[in-house]
Design a protein around this motif. Structure first.
Motif, PDB file in Angstrom:
ATOM      1  N   ARG A 225       0.544   0.108  -6.260  1.00  0.00           N
ATOM      2  CA  ARG A 225       0.597   1.460  -5.719  1.00  0.00           C
ATOM      3  C   ARG A 225       1.899   1.662  -4.965  1.00  0.00           C
ATOM      4  N   GLU A 226       2.354   2.896  -4.947  1.00  0.00           N
ATOM      5  CA  GLU A 226       3.590   3.227  -4.247  1.00  0.00           C
ATOM      6  C   GLU A 226       3.407   3.029  -2.737  1.00  0.00           C
ATOM      7  N   ASN A 227       4.456   2.532  -2.114  1.00  0.00           N
ATOM      8  CA  ASN A 227       4.444   2.351  -0.667  1.00  0.00           C
ATOM      9  C   ASN A 227       5.365   3.392  -0.045  1.00  0.00           C
ATOM     10  N   PRO A 228       4.824   4.349   0.713  1.00  0.00           N
ATOM     11  CA  PRO A 228       5.656   5.417   1.293  1.00  0.00           C
ATOM     12  C   PRO A 228       6.688   4.911   2.305  1.00  0.00           C
ATOM     13  N   LYS A 229       6.475   3.695   2.820  1.00  0.00           N
ATOM     14  CA  LYS A 229       7.368   3.162   3.845  1.00  0.00           C
ATOM     15  C   LYS A 229       8.371   2.150   3.296  1.00  0.00           C
ATOM     16  N   SER A 230       8.276   1.823   2.019  1.00  0.00           N
ATOM     17  CA  SER A 230       9.154   0.793   1.465  1.00  0.00           C
ATOM     18  C   SER A 230       9.266   0.961  -0.041  1.00  0.00           C
ATOM     19  N   ARG A 231      10.334   0.375  -0.602  1.00  0.00           N
ATOM     20  CA  ARG A 231      10.486   0.412  -2.059  1.00  0.00           C
ATOM     21  C   ARG A 231       9.595  -0.631  -2.736  1.00  0.00           C
ATOM     22  N   HIS A 232       9.081  -1.569  -1.941  1.00  0.00           N
ATOM     23  CA  HIS A 232       8.178  -2.571  -2.490  1.00  0.00           C
ATOM     24  C   HIS A 232       6.784  -1.982  -2.661  1.00  0.00           C
ATOM     25  N   LYS A 233       6.202  -2.185  -3.825  1.00  0.00           N
ATOM     26  CA  LYS A 233       4.892  -1.610  -4.100  1.00  0.00           C
ATOM     27  C   LYS A 233       3.780  -2.418  -3.437  1.00  0.00           C
ATOM     28  N   LEU A 234       2.693  -1.744  -3.165  1.00  0.00           N
ATOM     29  CA  LEU A 234       1.513  -2.374  -2.588  1.00  0.00           C
ATOM     30  C   LEU A 234       0.613  -2.871  -3.716  1.00  0.00           C
ATOM     31  N   ILE A 235       0.067  -4.029  -3.561  1.00  0.00           N
ATOM     32  CA  ILE A 235      -0.790  -4.603  -4.597  1.00  0.00           C
ATOM     33  C   ILE A 235      -2.239  -4.602  -4.122  1.00  0.00           C
ATOM     34  N   TYR A 236      -3.102  -4.061  -4.965  1.00  0.00           N
ATOM     35  CA  TYR A 236      -4.538  -4.015  -4.681  1.00  0.00           C
ATOM     36  C   TYR A 236      -5.290  -4.781  -5.764  1.00  0.00           C
ATOM     37  N   VAL A 237      -6.405  -5.389  -5.372  1.00  0.00           N
ATOM     38  CA  VAL A 237      -7.211  -6.160  -6.322  1.00  0.00           C
ATOM     39  C   VAL A 237      -8.669  -5.713  -6.248  1.00  0.00           C
TER      40      VAL A 237
ATOM     41  N   THR B   4     -15.687 -12.973  -3.020  1.00  0.00           N
ATOM     42  CA  THR B   4     -16.405 -12.494  -1.829  1.00  0.00           C
ATOM     43  C   THR B   4     -15.435 -11.934  -0.788  1.00  0.00           C
ATOM     44  N   THR B   5     -14.239 -12.504  -0.731  1.00  0.00           N
ATOM     45  CA  THR B   5     -13.239 -12.005   0.222  1.00  0.00           C
ATOM     46  C   THR B   5     -12.746 -10.623  -0.188  1.00  0.00           C
ATOM     47  N   ILE B   6     -12.608 -10.395  -1.489  1.00  0.00           N
ATOM     48  CA  ILE B   6     -12.249  -9.055  -1.972  1.00  0.00           C
ATOM     49  C   ILE B   6     -13.336  -8.057  -1.588  1.00  0.00           C
ATOM     50  N   ASP B   7     -14.595  -8.450  -1.766  1.00  0.00           N
ATOM     51  CA  ASP B   7     -15.706  -7.569  -1.371  1.00  0.00           C
ATOM     52  C   ASP B   7     -15.684  -7.284   0.130  1.00  0.00           C
ATOM     53  N   ASP B   8     -15.357  -8.299   0.904  1.00  0.00           N
ATOM     54  CA  ASP B   8     -15.355  -8.150   2.367  1.00  0.00           C
ATOM     55  C   ASP B   8     -14.292  -7.170   2.855  1.00  0.00           C
ATOM     56  N   THR B   9     -13.190  -7.045   2.111  1.00  0.00           N
ATOM     57  CA  THR B   9     -12.066  -6.214   2.574  1.00  0.00           C
ATOM     58  C   THR B   9     -11.880  -4.940   1.741  1.00  0.00           C
ATOM     59  N   SER B  10     -12.764  -4.686   0.777  1.00  0.00           N
ATOM     60  CA  SER B  10     -12.576  -3.565  -0.157  1.00  0.00           C
ATOM     61  C   SER B  10     -13.033  -2.233   0.412  1.00  0.00           C
ATOM     62  N   ASP B  11     -12.511  -1.164  -0.197  1.00  0.00           N
ATOM     63  CA  ASP B  11     -12.955   0.187   0.159  1.00  0.00           C
ATOM     64  C   ASP B  11     -14.202   0.536  -0.652  1.00  0.00           C
ATOM     65  N   ASP B  12     -14.621   1.796  -0.581  1.00  0.00           N
ATOM     66  CA  ASP B  12     -15.850   2.202  -1.256  1.00  0.00           C
ATOM     67  C   ASP B  12     -15.755   2.079  -2.768  1.00  0.00           C
ATOM     68  N   ASP B  13     -14.523   2.077  -3.304  1.00  0.00           N
ATOM     69  CA  ASP B  13     -14.332   1.954  -4.751  1.00  0.00           C
ATOM     70  C   ASP B  13     -14.141   0.504  -5.198  1.00  0.00           C
ATOM     71  N   GLY B  14     -14.191  -0.410  -4.257  1.00  0.00           N
ATOM     72  CA  GLY B  14     -14.085  -1.824  -4.609  1.00  0.00           C
ATOM     73  C   GLY B  14     -12.679  -2.392  -4.567  1.00  0.00           C
ATOM     74  N   TRP B  15     -11.674  -1.550  -4.247  1.00  0.00           N
ATOM     75  CA  TRP B  15     -10.290  -2.024  -4.203  1.00  0.00           C
ATOM     76  C   TRP B  15      -9.962  -2.584  -2.820  1.00  0.00           C
ATOM     77  N   ALA B  16      -9.240  -3.711  -2.814  1.00  0.00           N
ATOM     78  CA  ALA B  16      -8.847  -4.345  -1.551  1.00  0.00           C
ATOM     79  C   ALA B  16      -7.344  -4.597  -1.554  1.00  0.00           C
ATOM     80  N   PHE B  17      -6.693  -4.354  -0.422  1.00  0.00           N
ATOM     81  CA  PHE B  17      -5.261  -4.630  -0.291  1.00  0.00           C
ATOM     82  C   PHE B  17      -5.070  -6.142  -0.301  1.00  0.00           C
TER      83      PHE B  17
END
Length: 245
Positions: free
Chosen positions: A227-239, A174-187
């Motif tokens: 996903r690539e992070n334009p501000k860092s070498r560390h990648k962003l993780i989405y669920v 439910t927390t993923i749903d609460d924070t997700s975009d229109d495609d269902g992905w959440a940071f």
């Protein structure tokens, strides 16, 4: 800025064996500029604490038990906490106790804009837990000290998932749903922050994992994307919640 924290310990209610791990945990959230422990130091049961106080620069506060059946330690901690609050010297408090008597104090400090971190044993009543911004079980701190981080993350998925109930899985979904975009992905960072707000004692270490990512991977009910992070070498993780069927 590294926030200044007041660490107030209920000596009558917390075992001394956890003090080293506890102070290391507190340091993750800020600079513990005030460190006090409360109890009747004339009583033998607090003798194990005495050798640890100098090592960890914790100031003992003597509080005599004047009345049988009344906890004078609680009153002393509460009075000190309010004095510290009004002094304006700290940005947050760490209340170390498993006693629900501090529920109102935690609530009052948060009302004043303070960050409140609770640390206590797993027997801690739920009202005190939910009154804090974050609540950490000291049992997991002790277990963590016995294992290197790399080893603890090798906990098998089966062993960890067995400890995760349907309630926790539903909370994550439910927390993923609460924070997700229109495609269902959440940071994942947003998911973790909201999980903490919904359930202050939610901690991947309760289930044998150091971080949220390996916990979510072990459940097999969520898609994970880097996903690539334009501000860092560390990648962003989405669920994302997996589609049923």
């Amino acid at each position: 800025m590294n926030s200044n924290l007041a660490v107030l310990i209920d000596g009558d209610n917390i075992p001394s064996a956890y003090v080293k791990e506890m102070m290391e945990e507190v340091a993750k959230y800020g600079n513990p500029t005030i460190k006090r422990i409360y109890g009747d130091w004339t009583k033998p049961r607090l003798s194990k604490w005495k050798n640890l106080l100098l090592e960890n620069a914790i100031t003992p506060i003597q509080q005599y038990g004047y009345t049988t059946g009344k906890n004078a330690t609680d009153s002393a901690m509460i009075i000190d906490a309010m004095d510290i609050l009004y002094s304006g010297k700290v940005h947050g408090f760490c209340l170390v106790s498993s006693d629900s008597d501090f529920t109102r104090l935690a609530t009052r400090l948060r009302e004043a804009g303070m960050q409140v971190i609770g640390i206590g044993e797993k027997k801690t009543p739920n009202p005190f837990i939910v009154a804090c911004d974050k609540f950490i079980y000291i049992e997991i701190l002790k277990n963590q000290s016995k294992e290197a981080e790399s080893e603890s993350e090798k906990t098998t998925a089966k062993d960890s998932v067995d400890k995760v109930t349907f309630k926790e899985i539903k909370l994550i979904a439910t927390t993923i749903d609460d924070t997700s975009d229109d495609d269902g992905w959440a940071f994942l960072g947003d998911v973790g922050s909201l999980l903490q707000k919904k359930q202050p004692n939610f901690d991947p270490r309760n289930y044998g994992f150091q971080k949220l990512t390996p916990l979510i991977k072990s459940l097999g009910k969520f898609d994970i994307e880097q996903r690539e992070n334009p501000k860092s070498r560390h990648k962003l993780i989405y669920v994302k919640n997996k589609k049923r069927g």
